[in-house]
Design a protein around this motif. Structure first.
Motif, PDB file in Angstrom:
ATOM      1  N   ASP A   2       0.800  -1.222   0.000  1.00 30.19           N
ATOM      2  CA  ASP A   2       0.000   0.000   0.000  1.00 30.19           C
ATOM      3  C   ASP A   2       0.836   1.277   0.000  1.00 30.19           C
ATOM      4  OD1 ASP A   2      -2.300  -1.471  -0.088  1.00 30.19           O
ATOM      5  OD2 ASP A   2      -2.689  -1.378   2.074  1.00 30.19           O
ATOM      6  N   LEU A   3       2.159   1.148  -0.093  1.00 27.27           N
ATOM      7  CA  LEU A   3       3.029   2.320  -0.143  1.00 27.27           C
ATOM      8  C   LEU A   3       2.798   3.035  -1.467  1.00 27.27           C
ATOM      9  CD1 LEU A   3       5.421   3.908   1.163  1.00 27.27           C
ATOM     10  CD2 LEU A   3       6.919   2.509  -0.242  1.00 27.27           C
ATOM     11  N   THR A   4       2.674   4.338  -1.430  1.00 29.66           N
ATOM     12  CA  THR A   4       2.484   5.126  -2.644  1.00 29.66           C
ATOM     13  C   THR A   4       3.830   5.259  -3.350  1.00 29.66           C
ATOM     14  OG1 THR A   4       0.697   6.326  -1.566  1.00 29.66           O
ATOM     15  CG2 THR A   4       1.646   7.336  -3.531  1.00 29.66           C
ATOM     16  N   VAL A   5       3.839   4.865  -4.641  1.00 31.88           N
ATOM     17  CA  VAL A   5       5.067   4.927  -5.452  1.00 31.88           C
ATOM     18  C   VAL A   5       4.762   5.640  -6.758  1.00 31.88           C
ATOM     19  CG1 VAL A   5       6.081   2.823  -4.465  1.00 31.88           C
ATOM     20  CG2 VAL A   5       4.617   2.649  -6.475  1.00 31.88           C
ATOM     21  N   ALA A   6       5.799   6.041  -7.450  1.00 32.83           N
ATOM     22  CA  ALA A   6       5.622   6.664  -8.770  1.00 32.83           C
ATOM     23  C   ALA A   6       5.286   5.583  -9.780  1.00 32.83           C
ATOM     24  CB  ALA A   6       6.899   7.389  -9.171  1.00 32.83           C
ATOM     25  N   CYS A   7       4.407   5.878 -10.694  1.00 33.42           N
ATOM     26  CA  CYS A   7       4.036   4.932 -11.746  1.00 33.42           C
ATOM     27  C   CYS A   7       5.282   4.596 -12.557  1.00 33.42           C
ATOM     28  CB  CYS A   7       2.976   5.554 -12.656  1.00 33.42           C
ATOM     29  SG  CYS A   7       2.614   4.528 -14.100  1.00 33.42           S
ATOM     30  N   PRO A   8       5.522   3.288 -12.810  1.00 34.40           N
ATOM     31  CA  PRO A   8       6.718   2.898 -13.556  1.00 34.40           C
ATOM     32  C   PRO A   8       6.591   3.146 -15.072  1.00 34.40           C
ATOM     33  CG  PRO A   8       5.454   0.961 -12.922  1.00 34.40           C
ATOM     34  CD  PRO A   8       4.780   2.139 -12.311  1.00 34.40           C
ATOM     35  N   ASN A   9       5.397   3.482 -15.566  1.00 31.61           N
ATOM     36  CA  ASN A   9       5.206   3.718 -17.002  1.00 31.61           C
ATOM     37  C   ASN A   9       5.845   5.038 -17.422  1.00 31.61           C
ATOM     38  OD1 ASN A   9       3.705   1.366 -17.254  1.00 31.61           O
ATOM     39  ND2 ASN A   9       1.757   2.422 -16.849  1.00 31.61           N
ATOM     40  N   LYS A  10       6.578   4.983 -18.498  1.00 31.71           N
ATOM     41  CA  LYS A  10       7.264   6.163 -19.019  1.00 31.71           C
ATOM     42  C   LYS A  10       6.234   7.233 -19.371  1.00 31.71           C
ATOM     43  CE  LYS A  10      11.033   7.337 -22.014  1.00 31.71           C
ATOM     44  NZ  LYS A  10      12.111   6.795 -22.773  1.00 31.71           N
ATOM     45  N   GLY A  11       6.457   8.425 -18.873  1.00 29.54           N
ATOM     46  CA  GLY A  11       5.580   9.533 -19.169  1.00 29.54           C
ATOM     47  C   GLY A  11       4.414   9.692 -18.198  1.00 29.54           C
ATOM     48  N   CYS A  12       4.113   8.670 -17.411  1.00 26.39           N
ATOM     49  CA  CYS A  12       3.011   8.765 -16.447  1.00 26.39           C
ATOM     50  C   CYS A  12       3.570   9.294 -15.129  1.00 26.39           C
ATOM     51  CB  CYS A  12       2.353   7.404 -16.231  1.00 26.39           C
ATOM     52  SG  CYS A  12       0.949   7.472 -15.085  1.00 26.39           S
ATOM     53  N   GLU A  13       2.973  10.303 -14.626  1.00 27.10           N
ATOM     54  CA  GLU A  13       3.485  10.893 -13.383  1.00 27.10           C
ATOM     55  C   GLU A  13       2.563  10.655 -12.201  1.00 27.10           C
ATOM     56  OE1 GLU A  13       4.613  14.957 -13.976  1.00 27.10           O
ATOM     57  OE2 GLU A  13       5.660  14.478 -15.839  1.00 27.10           O
ATOM     58  N   MET A  14       1.680   9.677 -12.337  1.00 29.03           N
ATOM     59  CA  MET A  14       0.746   9.376 -11.249  1.00 29.03           C
ATOM     60  C   MET A  14       1.461   8.712 -10.076  1.00 29.03           C
ATOM     61  SD  MET A  14      -2.752   8.030 -12.993  1.00 29.03           S
ATOM     62  CE  MET A  14      -3.484   7.734 -11.411  1.00 29.03           C
ATOM     63  N   LYS A  15       0.920   8.921  -8.906  1.00 30.43           N
ATOM     64  CA  LYS A  15       1.369   8.241  -7.692  1.00 30.43           C
ATOM     65  C   LYS A  15       0.307   7.195  -7.389  1.00 30.43           C
ATOM     66  CE  LYS A  15       4.843  11.053  -6.761  1.00 30.43           C
ATOM     67  NZ  LYS A  15       6.183  10.627  -7.002  1.00 30.43           N
ATOM     68  N   ILE A  16       0.721   5.944  -7.269  1.00 28.54           N
ATOM     69  CA  ILE A  16      -0.221   4.850  -7.052  1.00 28.54           C
ATOM     70  C   ILE A  16       0.321   3.907  -5.976  1.00 28.54           C
ATOM     71  CG2 ILE A  16      -1.228   4.883  -9.370  1.00 28.54           C
ATOM     72  CD1 ILE A  16       0.709   2.633 -10.116  1.00 28.54           C
ATOM     73  N   LYS A  17      -0.559   3.070  -5.448  1.00 30.96           N
ATOM     74  CA  LYS A  17      -0.124   2.066  -4.475  1.00 30.96           C
ATOM     75  C   LYS A  17       0.706   1.017  -5.197  1.00 30.96           C
ATOM     76  CE  LYS A  17      -3.875   2.590  -1.185  1.00 30.96           C
ATOM     77  NZ  LYS A  17      -4.939   1.924  -0.438  1.00 30.96           N
TER      78      LYS A  17
END
Length: 172
Positions: free
Chosen positions: A147-162
């Motif tokens: 459940d730790l919030t991390v940066a999306c690993p997809n290139k160009g996506c800047e979302m923070k997700i679990k």
């Protein structure tokens, strides 16, 4: 040599025993019992057969001795007979941490140590609510906490997700 000190260990006699010979020497009960185990036990002064009785008068005298608390840095001076009672509440007595960390902590600081400082205290992960030791929950656990919030690993996506959502987020 004081007459209320043990003739063997040379400390104030604990549970004093007085010899029945003319010397009337005083022994600690444990020192006397050890000496009596020796074959042909004799008085260390007059060499008569060693025999003794409990010396209550000496015991009372010793219990009234003024003594500084045996805990390091404790300034309390008390009668020897009150020392055990004082030690039961003395803030300078070293007590073990209930968390099992093996740190040496004085009684006055043990609650602070056990609840705020000890690396082995119970700790709840602020993200997934898992419970473990503070050391694990703030170290190894965070490297895999779902459940730790991390940066999306997809290139160009800047979302923070679990962390647990990274696989499903990639496919979106």
């Amino acid at each position: 040599h004081r007459d209320d000190y043990c003739a063997i260990c040379h400390f104030p006699a604990r549970d004093p025993q007085q010899t029945k010979c003319d010397c009337a020497k005083v022994y600690c009960k444990t020192c006397y019992d050890k000496e009596k185990l020796m074959p042909f036990a004799k008085c260390s002064t007059c060499q008569q057969t060693l025999d003794a009785f409990p010396d209550r008068k000496t015991a009372r005298k010793i219990k009234e001795y003024k003594i500084t608390c045996t805990s390091a840095n404790c300034p309390v001076v008390t009668e020897l007979q009150s020392l055990d009672g004082h030690l039961a509440i003395c803030g300078y007595v070293i007590v073990p941490c209930v968390n099992g960390c093996k740190d040496i902590v004085i009684r006055d600081k043990i609650v602070l140590h056990e609840t705020k400082e000890c690396l082995l205290r119970k700790h709840t992960c602020e993200y997934c609510k898992a419970i473990g030791t503070f050391m694990d929950m703030t170290g190894n656990h965070l490297k895999k906490c779902p459940d730790l919030t991390v940066a999306c690993p997809n290139k160009g996506c800047e979302m923070k997700i679990k962390r647990k959502d990274t696989t499903s987020h990639r496919s979106v």
